[in-house]
Enzyme design. Structure first.
Site, PDB file in Angstrom:
ATOM      1  N   ASP A 137      26.723  84.109   9.988  1.00  0.00           N
ATOM      2  CA  ASP A 137      27.697  83.659  10.967  1.00  0.00           C
ATOM      3  C   ASP A 137      28.479  82.482  10.378  1.00  0.00           C
ATOM      4  OD1 ASP A 137      28.769  83.335  13.783  1.00  0.00           O
ATOM      5  OD2 ASP A 137      26.978  84.529  14.218  1.00  0.00           O
ATOM      6  N   ASP A 194      33.021  83.525  14.057  1.00  0.00           N
ATOM      7  CA  ASP A 194      32.953  83.174  15.477  1.00  0.00           C
ATOM      8  C   ASP A 194      34.354  82.894  16.038  1.00  0.00           C
ATOM      9  OD1 ASP A 194      31.002  82.432  17.668  1.00  0.00           O
ATOM     10  OD2 ASP A 194      32.137  80.568  17.560  1.00  0.00           O
ATOM     11  N   GLU A 239      35.039  87.877  15.347  1.00  0.00           N
ATOM     12  CA  GLU A 239      34.894  87.989  16.795  1.00  0.00           C
ATOM     13  C   GLU A 239      36.262  87.700  17.407  1.00  0.00           C
ATOM     14  OE1 GLU A 239      32.502  86.108  20.610  1.00  0.00           O
ATOM     15  OE2 GLU A 239      33.033  84.854  18.918  1.00  0.00           O
ATOM     16  N   HIS A 270      24.579  89.111  21.533  1.00  0.00           N
ATOM     17  CA  HIS A 270      23.852  88.003  22.161  1.00  0.00           C
ATOM     18  C   HIS A 270      24.635  87.321  23.287  1.00  0.00           C
ATOM     19  CE1 HIS A 270      26.670  86.302  19.407  1.00  0.00           C
ATOM     20  NE2 HIS A 270      26.446  85.097  19.883  1.00  0.00           N
ATOM     21  N   ASP A 271      25.837  87.817  23.588  1.00  0.00           N
ATOM     22  CA  ASP A 271      26.634  87.234  24.673  1.00  0.00           C
ATOM     23  C   ASP A 271      26.748  88.167  25.874  1.00  0.00           C
ATOM     24  OD1 ASP A 271      27.268  84.925  23.171  1.00  0.00           O
ATOM     25  OD2 ASP A 271      28.976  85.925  22.229  1.00  0.00           O
TER      26      ASP A 271
HETATM   27  C1  NOJ Z   1      30.998  83.139  20.523  1.00  0.00           C
HETATM   28  C2  NOJ Z   1      29.535  83.250  20.301  1.00  0.00           C
HETATM   29  O1  NOJ Z   1      29.185  84.596  20.147  1.00  0.00           O
HETATM   30  C3  NOJ Z   1      28.873  82.580  21.468  1.00  0.00           C
HETATM   31  O2  NOJ Z   1      27.492  82.805  21.477  1.00  0.00           O
HETATM   32  C4  NOJ Z   1      29.190  81.103  21.398  1.00  0.00           C
HETATM   33  O3  NOJ Z   1      28.655  80.462  22.531  1.00  0.00           O
HETATM   34  C5  NOJ Z   1      30.701  80.878  21.352  1.00  0.00           C
HETATM   35  N1  NOJ Z   1      31.371  81.764  20.450  1.00  0.00           N
HETATM   36  C6  NOJ Z   1      31.026  79.485  20.916  1.00  0.00           C
HETATM   37  O4  NOJ Z   1      30.754  79.332  19.543  1.00  0.00           O
END
Ligand code: NOJ
Ligand code: CA
Length: 551
Positions: free
Chosen positions: A106, A208, A278, A340-341
């Site tokens: 990451d 990210d 992302e 994970h989100d």
């Molecule tokens: C996206 C990430 O996947 C998430 O887990 C994170 O909280 C936010 N970006 C901030 O970095």
């Protein structure tokens, strides 16, 4: 039409299946209830041999105060002690490569931790050389924040610094100040971070919130949202009251990714080094821009479309068709069903649909990302208030991400093999179903979900049609069926037929006659088809070789 590439010319990142590991939750090696790098290394045989994936993506393991569990980085080039040491990482990388596993890490460019030495310097005074490394602005005459921008994690995106009399920008938590990518020194320092890991031999980066790093230099107010002009993949509270025109995705972002791609390409000696961003942009026309005009930016932006698509045959087909249509010539697709989100796949679509989801994910054209635990059908775990960890859930109840981040369920023991049984408590509680639902149990059951994933992964790796064949959706099938061919000239095509409904459905296709069933999601039928009809059971998916030659 898509251009055909020979197998040995197809880059690894197009043939791979990416398995996402959330390091806190995969395997605890030292009994503190938190997963760590040594733990991951001890499970590499599971990943490469038992399951059969060939790339892993590790969510952040860098030095961090853990305000956002590692997405608040205080040192980009060292390992947080809770996860181990830099030499533990070197060993992980070495052991992964020995097994033919690529390692993607990451990269968090938009913000650092407020404890990062850069930010400590930046906030120390207005004339500190690092002041301009972050985004500082004066208050409005009435003392209020410089503009109306909001934090995704709730409240305004600006935090007042009384000491120096200015606000700083944080698109996420106030503990995550946004870096100023317009400052060349920041760019230099952040590219040095990439070099550090590239020199070690990592195979790629997951970037990210890649679209966030450039904002409007004039810091203009976002327009208010009145209809559906702007949307995310799920409800996001007050954040949805605006059109996010100025606080993210400024066109200058593309120039940064072109430069980053050149850096990655300069490391391409033996194998390409890879980037996947992302990018939560749901307008496909803007989303494809991240591939670059000449495919010279990110290798891929993550495709999250299926996270917001109804679990229904026609809706899924439309999403896939729209993506295929929007892709520029030569750009490679990818699919995400969980991370994970997000809520767990099995909780979102229901346990019965998981087998179908596995076949869909692993037979579409493009690189799939598989979130740890989805291969055994892990579900969202209810976390009592006192055990909650995720700051997002604390700020915005209902949006917390703890439920999808619980420890991996390896076996039926206390703590499910994630941590030694003697450990008092794991960082998040284990799922209550871990005694029945775990890797050990599913390996012993020939028809388990895990064994379906293993079969699909093995097929995929050995099938040129699945790895690089074109995608051709079939029209003459009932509403609840999504059927498509993956085909290449001169090679046997593969036909996939998925029944999204809870009813049995018969399909009639001339291609079926004389065909051969390769795999059913129920893992209980194979062999010749002697008719042009086929019965699909409720939620059944079928992969087969058609009998007639398709053009
Ligand atoms: C996206 C990430 O996947 C998430 O887990 C994170 O909280 C936010 N970006 C901030 O970095
Ligand atoms: Ca540990």
């Amino acid at each position: 039409m898509h251009t055909h590439i020979e197998h040995d010319q197809q880059p690894w990142w197009q043939k791979t299946v990416i398995y996402q590991i959330y390091p806190r939750s995969f395997q605890d090696s030292n009994g503190d209830g938190i997963g760590d790098l040594k733990g991951i290394t001890s499970r590499l045989d599971y990943l490469s041999q038992t399951l059969g994936v060939d790339a892993i993506w590790l969510s952040p393991f860098f030095v961090s105060p853990m305000a956002d569990f590692g997405y608040d980085v205080a040192d980009y080039t060292d390992v947080d002690p809770s996860f181990g040491t830099l030499s533990d990482f070197d060993e992980l990388l070495h052991q992964a490569h020995r097994r033919g596993l690529k390692v993607i890490i990451d990269y968090v460019p938009n913000h650092t931790s407020d404890q990062h030495p850069w930010f400590l310097e930046s906030r120390s005074s207005r004339d500190n050389p690092k002041r301009d490394w972050y985004i500082w602005a004066d208050p409005k005459p009435d003392g209020s924040p410089p503009n109306n921008w909001l934090s995704i994690f709730g409240g305004p995106a600006w935090e007042w610094d009384a000491e120096t009399g200015q606000y700083y920008l944080h698109s996420f938590l106030k503990e995550q100040p946004d870096l100023n990518w317009r400052n060349p020194a920041v760019r230099q320092a952040m590219f040095d971070v990439l070099r550090f890991w590239l020199d070690k031999g990592v195979d790629g980066f997951r970037i990210d919130v890649a679209h966030f790093i450039m904002k409007d230099p004039l810091l203009r107010d976002n327009p208010l949202r009145t209809g559906s002009e702007w949307s995310l993949h799920k409800p996001f509270g007050d954040y949805e009251s605006q059109i996010h025109l100025y606080d993210q995705n400024h066109p200058d972002v593309h120039e940064v990714y072109r430069e980053m791609r050149q850096l990655l390409d300069s490391y391409n000696h033996d194998q390409p080094r890879f980037s996947i961003g992302e990018v939560h942009i749901y307008d496909l026309q803007k989303w494809v821009d991240f591939y670059g005009k000449d495919l010279d930016e990110l290798h891929m932006p993550f495709n999250f479309q299926l996270l917001k698509t109804d679990w229904q045959a026609q809706a899924i087909r439309q999403s896939v068709d729209a993506l295929e249509k929007a892709l520029p010539e030569g750009a490679w697709p990818n699919y995400v069903l969980g991370n994970h989100d997000e809520p767990r796949l099995a909780s979102r679509i229901g346990p019965q649909a998981c087998r179908l989801a596995a076949m869909l994910l692993l037979t579409l054209r493009g690189t799939p990302t598989l979130y740890y635990g989805d291969e055994i059908g892990m579900v969202d775990v209810f976390i009592p208030r006192e055990a909650q960890q995720d700051p997002l859930g604390k700020n915005l109840p209902g949006l917390g991400r703890d439920p999808c981040r619980t420890p991996m369920q390896w076996d039926g023991s206390r703590h499910a093999g994630f941590a030694p049984p003697s450990v008092a408590a794991t960082w998040l509680p284990l799922a209550p179903d871990s005694r029945e639902k775990n890797v050990e149990k599913q390996l012993a059951d020939p028809r388990s979900l895990l064994n379906l994933y293993r079969r699909l992964l093995a097929f995929r790796q050995s099938s040129p049609a699945l790895l690089r064949g074109n995608y051709l959706p079939l029209d003459n099938v009932p509403q609840d069926i999504f059927a498509y061919l993956r085909h290449l000239p001169d090679l046997a095509p593969v036909l996939i037929s998925l029944n999204f409904s809870s009813r049995p459905i018969e399909i009639t296709l001339p291609e079926l006659m004389g065909g051969r069933i390769l795999l059913s999601t129920e893992l209980d039928r194979e062999g010749q088809i002697h008719s042009d009809r086929l019965d699909l059971r409720p939620f059944e998916g079928m992969m087969l070789i058609p009998g007639k030659r398709m053009s």
